[in-house]
Design an enzyme around this catalytic site. Structure first.
Site, PDB file in Angstrom:
ATOM      1  N   GLU A  65      44.293  24.298  51.041  1.00  0.00           N
ATOM      2  CA  GLU A  65      44.963  25.032  49.960  1.00  0.00           C
ATOM      3  C   GLU A  65      45.607  26.335  50.431  1.00  0.00           C
ATOM      4  O   GLU A  65      46.578  26.804  49.839  1.00  0.00           O
ATOM      5  CB  GLU A  65      43.968  25.356  48.842  1.00  0.00           C
ATOM      6  CG  GLU A  65      43.374  24.154  48.141  1.00  0.00           C
ATOM      7  CD  GLU A  65      42.072  23.708  48.772  1.00  0.00           C
ATOM      8  OE1 GLU A  65      41.349  22.928  48.138  1.00  0.00           O
ATOM      9  OE2 GLU A  65      41.782  24.143  49.909  1.00  0.00           O
TER      10      GLU A  65
ATOM     11  N   GLY B   1      36.834  40.930  50.143  1.00  0.00           N
ATOM     12  CA  GLY B   1      37.311  41.871  49.134  1.00  0.00           C
ATOM     13  C   GLY B   1      36.713  43.250  49.299  1.00  0.00           C
ATOM     14  O   GLY B   1      37.422  44.266  49.234  1.00  0.00           O
TER      15      GLY B   1
ATOM     16  N   HIS C 224      36.425  46.736  26.752  1.00  0.00           N
ATOM     17  CA  HIS C 224      35.560  46.581  27.932  1.00  0.00           C
ATOM     18  C   HIS C 224      35.580  47.864  28.773  1.00  0.00           C
ATOM     19  O   HIS C 224      36.368  47.973  29.716  1.00  0.00           O
ATOM     20  CB  HIS C 224      36.036  45.406  28.784  1.00  0.00           C
ATOM     21  CG  HIS C 224      35.797  44.068  28.168  1.00  0.00           C
ATOM     22  ND1 HIS C 224      34.688  43.305  28.447  1.00  0.00           N
ATOM     23  CD2 HIS C 224      36.528  43.356  27.272  1.00  0.00           C
ATOM     24  CE1 HIS C 224      34.743  42.173  27.757  1.00  0.00           C
ATOM     25  NE2 HIS C 224      35.851  42.181  27.030  1.00  0.00           N
TER      26      HIS C 224
ATOM     27  N   CYS D  33      32.540  43.912  23.267  1.00  0.00           N
ATOM     28  CA  CYS D  33      33.363  42.771  22.858  1.00  0.00           C
ATOM     29  C   CYS D  33      32.544  41.854  21.954  1.00  0.00           C
ATOM     30  O   CYS D  33      32.238  42.214  20.826  1.00  0.00           O
ATOM     31  CB  CYS D  33      33.907  42.051  24.090  1.00  0.00           C
ATOM     32  SG  CYS D  33      35.303  40.957  23.719  1.00  0.00           S
TER      33      CYS D  33
ATOM     34  N   GLY E 191      32.661  38.583  51.987  1.00  0.00           N
ATOM     35  CA  GLY E 191      32.904  39.953  51.554  1.00  0.00           C
ATOM     36  C   GLY E 191      34.252  40.485  51.987  1.00  0.00           C
ATOM     37  O   GLY E 191      34.385  41.684  52.272  1.00  0.00           O
TER      38      GLY E 191
ATOM     39  N   GLU F  10      33.599  48.788  31.013  1.00  0.00           N
ATOM     40  CA  GLU F  10      33.118  48.582  32.387  1.00  0.00           C
ATOM     41  C   GLU F  10      34.254  48.492  33.395  1.00  0.00           C
ATOM     42  O   GLU F  10      34.062  48.783  34.583  1.00  0.00           O
ATOM     43  CB  GLU F  10      32.239  47.326  32.476  1.00  0.00           C
ATOM     44  CG  GLU F  10      32.943  45.999  32.278  1.00  0.00           C
ATOM     45  CD  GLU F  10      32.976  45.533  30.835  1.00  0.00           C
ATOM     46  OE1 GLU F  10      33.086  44.313  30.607  1.00  0.00           O
ATOM     47  OE2 GLU F  10      32.912  46.383  29.923  1.00  0.00           O
TER      48      GLU F  10
END
EC number: 6.3.4.2
Length: 546
Positions: free
Chosen positions: A149, A19, A517, A379, A17, A519
């Site tokens: 990475e 983000g 979109h 969409c 979490g 949303e």
């Protein structure tokens, strides 16, 4: 550049979490009258997530300027007021692509191109550009410390503390403190090893945020502080919660925002989180509930529809309703029929690509139209509604999209180039290119028809909404379909040409399809009008059919 930088890394496991934590901290700092923005750095080699399967990566969040980005940028926009753009999202692939392009142009004057300094310099340049004009830039480093990475990104943020100054840089490490039910104790050893890994790269975290099933005690915080070389007051706990919208309040309660401000010597008023408290109150005290079915083909992973689910929840808050969301795989409808749709008070079909599961969506659209269940098509969801209507009402029995059948008899959905040969038109349509095809991406103007349901919902004649698609309603068939009762209430205009943006069916309580979109423009403190109206229609349908 920004005045201050906060870098957020993650340890022990992924999907902790970061983000939401970054967005929540950003929201609290923003409430202290600071100008805040966020940035996501993803270590994967894809240039962007636009072509990654949603089952692997979750939804693709589209910014106003048409960038296809990680779903975390959706969290950022839902928590802070600043809109994200292409400069707020970078991947290893995007960074390497830019460096290789510059090398081909001779920008490096014959130098041997290496990770250090060329890749790290490009990363630092992107970070500095993203922070221009802001007080604080929070940068989330994707992946887990220890992943090969992410090393160039970690090296870049290490260098920035030397080049910009340690007094302007803050490192936050989000880590898992597992709780063992058998022994009824939390374990700090994984956190110690994670910090050790970070130290080996040259980064000493300034703040530790411990994610756990239980609150981390003072004793455990002291132990973590001692072995991770951070002050006791810099160890914070974030236990699992049933609502992500509680996180800003939990952050404020523990004083994380104050610690950050003190560390940067920032004097600002205390954060006003009354709006977040209102959100939590409404979430805990609904006055009713509705069942809404999302008919898709990526239903195994709810994050494939993260913004959509959030937008429905936001509309639920506005209507004081609990939204019981049922994710229904459209392939299941193809095999089991409409029995999957029983007990729903509304049906929503979202965007998607490819033929798999489309006929199941068409069955759901027909069921909704005939049973007068509120229907919202977004969409592809709008396109399948139009295909169903063309087949079963207009009489175009072989209506389809050229995305699914190239040479169908009635291509009611097609690429613009398949029914309009104007090259200038294509160039003027704000169509962005990728390696695979052309797409309309980002904000586009839509003109609403006065007197339509869409006009009443928006209470405006011109709106801006975000797009992500390459197939359009074929204007050749529009008049015939409109004559059958389906109306077009929203148009996009380009020179003397126009594209269908919104469809409605007037012989129905609530039947709307949008090519865009909506949303992506919904937040918990400012829910989207289309979703508010849709959820209200679902509740009205439920009450009418008790």
């Amino acid at each position: 550049m920004a005045k201050y930088y906060i870098f957020i890394t993650g340890g022990v496991v992924s999907s902790l979490g970061k983000g939401i934590t970054a967005a929540s901290l950003g929201s609290v700092l923003e409430s202290r009258n600071l100008k805040v923005t966020l940035m996501k750095l993803d270590p994967y080699i894809n240039v962007n997530p636009g072509t990654i399967s949603p089952i692997q990566h979750g939804e693709v969040f589209v910014t106003e300027d048409g960038a296809e980005t990680d779903l975390d940028l959706g969290h950022y926009e839902r928590f802070i007021k600043t809109k994200m753009s292409k400069k707020n999202s970078f991947t290893s692939g995007k960074i390497y692509s830019e460096v290789l392009k510059n090398e081909r142009k001779g920008f490096y004057l014959g130098s041997t191109i290496q990770v250090i300094p060329h890749i790290t310099n490009e990363i630092k340049k992107c970070i500095i550009n993203a922070g221009k004009g802001f007080d604080i830039l929070l940068v989330e480093i994707g992946g887990t410390v220890g992943d090969i990475e992410s090393l160039p990104f970690l090296e870049s943020i290490r260098q920035m503390s030397i080049e910009i100054g340690k007094n302007k840089i803050l490192y936050i490490h989000l880590t898992l403190v597992p709780y063992l039910k058998i022994s009824k104790e939390v374990k700090t050893k994984p956190t110690q090893h994670s910090v050790k890994e970070l130290l080996s790269i040259g980064i000493q975290p300034d703040i530790l945020i411990c994610r756990s099933e239980k609150n981390v005690s003072k004793y455990e915080k002291s132990k973590i502080a001692l072995f991770c070389n951070v002050p006791k007051q810099a160890v914070f706990s974030l236990k699992n919660t049933n609502s992500i919208y509680k996180i800003p309040i939990l952050i404020k309660k523990q004083g994380l925002d104050s610690y950050v401000c003190d560390r940067f010597c920032i004097k600002r008023p205390e954060a006003d989180l009354s709006k977040w408290k209102e959100v939590i109150y409404k979430q805990k005290n609904p006055l009713g509930n509705v069942n809404i079915g999302i008919i898709g083909k990526y239903t195994e992973l709810p994050d494939s529809y993260r913004s959509l689910i959030s937008a429905l929840e936001h509309a639920g808050l506005k209507n004081r309703l609990m939204i019981n969301i049922q994710l229904i795989n459209s392939k299941k409808i193809e095999s089991l029929g409409i029995s999957c749709l029983k007990n729903l008070h509304a049906i929503l079909i979202p965007g998607g690509f490819g033929y798999r599961g489309v006929e199941g969506k068409i069955i759901a659209a027909k069921y909704s139209r005939e049973k007068k269940i509120p229907y919202f098509g977004i969409c592809l969801g709008m396109q399948v509604a139009l295909i169903e209507f063309a087949r079963n009402v207009t009489g175009l029995s072989e209506a389809n999209s050229t995305e699914f059948i190239n040479n169908c008899k009635h291509p009611v959905i097609a690429k613009i180039s398949e029914w309009n040969k104007s090259i200038n038109y294509l160039n003027k349509s704000n169509i962005s290119s990728n390696n695979y095809s052309t797409m309309r991406l980002g904000n586009q103007k839509c003109h609403l028809t006065k007197g339509s349901l869409a006009f009443k919902i928006y209470n405006n004649s011109i709106i801006l909404e975000r797009h992500r698609h390459r197939y359009e309603v074929n204007n050749i068939f529009i008049e015939k379909i409109k004559f059958s009762g389906l109306s077009v209430s929203g148009w996009a205009y380009y020179d003397n040409h126009k594209l269908v943006e919104i469809i409605e069916y007037s012989n129905h309580p609530w039947f709307v399809g949008s090519q865009f979109h909506p949303e992506f423009n919904s937040t918990p403190r400012n829910s989207h009008p289309l979703f508010i109206s849709f959820v209200k229609a679902a509740f009205d349908f439920k009450n009418k059919n008790i």
